[in-house]
Design an enzyme around this catalytic site. Structure first.
Site, PDB file in Angstrom:
ATOM      1  N   GLU A  87       0.813  -1.222   0.000  1.00 14.34           N
ATOM      2  CA  GLU A  87       0.000   0.000   0.000  1.00 14.34           C
ATOM      3  C   GLU A  87       0.847   1.274   0.000  1.00 14.34           C
ATOM      4  O   GLU A  87       0.491   2.255  -0.663  1.00 14.34           O
ATOM      5  CB  GLU A  87      -0.905   0.005   1.233  1.00 14.34           C
ATOM      6  N   ASP A  88       1.963   1.257   0.701  1.00 14.44           N
ATOM      7  CA  ASP A  88       2.692   2.499   0.946  1.00 14.44           C
ATOM      8  C   ASP A  88       4.087   2.576   0.323  1.00 14.44           C
ATOM      9  O   ASP A  88       4.825   3.517   0.582  1.00 14.44           O
ATOM     10  CB  ASP A  88       2.815   2.733   2.456  1.00 14.44           C
TER      11      ASP A  88
END
Length: 242
Positions: A87-88
């Site tokens: 996600e990051d």
């Protein structure tokens, strides 16, 4: 009233590893070495909203599972370490699968918020993600509940008041119900909800939802496999300190 138990990982992975020597099998600690090194490489110099190294959040999630819930399933523990890499950062699900296997990759996928697709706003994508968690397998819920616990245990330290309010509301609405089937998490979130109830009193309609993710750009992993925890650079100087 006594507040909720707080979990800390500022002392770094070597300290946690030593602390868990009697809780986690030696071969599983070695597998966690690899997962932590992988996460450190990908998250690089990212920090949390309050300024602490981002990898502390990942280690706090594992602390919750090992020290409070008593989880010994190494795939669940590795997924907790890796839950934000897709996600990051620029890491892909396939990168996780190739390194850690299908089960870890599936668990990480369950707790990864998708990017907004064409025709869908960020808020709509977030709502769909939270709704999907209602159907998550139990192992994935453990990772998510530990992740959110780390995010909200010091919610008053978030530098943006509107984020504190919106994150409190979202947690009560969407995450607390998921904790009801897990006795330890159910009790912890009940205590937390009361301790931070002032944020509900401060809340105003229309506050945007928030992501307590990293505040600095993601740092892609260098080419080639890691050569070992002790040689990881960047954020590892704080995460891996003895």
């Amino acid at each position: 009233m006594t507040g909720p138990r707080v979990f800390e990982a500022a002392a770094g992975w070597p300290s946690l590893r030593q602390r868990w020597a009697r809780r986690v099998a030696d071969q599983d600690l070695e597998l966690l070495d690899d997962a932590v090194a992988f996460a450190v490489r990908w998250h690089g110099d990212q920090t949390r909203p309050a300024g602490e190294p981002y990898v502390e959040h990942l280690l706090e999630a594992v602390c919750v599972l090992v020290e409070a819930v008593g989880t010994t399933d190494i795939d669940v523990l590795r997924a907790a370490v890796l839950h934000d890499v897709v996600e990051d950062t620029e890491c892909s699900s396939e990168d996780v699968r190739e390194r850690f296997g299908d089960r870890v990759a599936v668990l990480v996928d369950w707790v990864t918020k998708p990017a907004p697709s064409e025709g869908r706003t960020r808020a709509e994508a977030r709502a769909a993600y939270l709704a999907r968690l209602r159907h998550a397998p139990d192992d994935a819920l453990l990772v998510k509940l530990a992740d959110r616990l780390s995010n909200v245990q010091r919610l008053d330290t978030h530098p943006r008041p509107e984020k504190r309010r919106s994150y409190y509301r979202e947690t009560v609405r969407a995450i607390v119900p998921l904790a009801q089937s897990h006795p330890w998490f159910r009790e912890w979130y009940a205590v937390w909800r009361e301790a931070f109830a002032h944020l509900a009193d401060e809340a105003e309609p229309g506050d945007p939802g928030g992501h307590a993710g990293p505040t600095s750009p993601s740092c892609p992993a260098p080419a080639g496999p890691s050569s070992g925890v002790s040689r990881t650079i960047g954020i590892s100087r704080s995460v891996f300190r003895a």
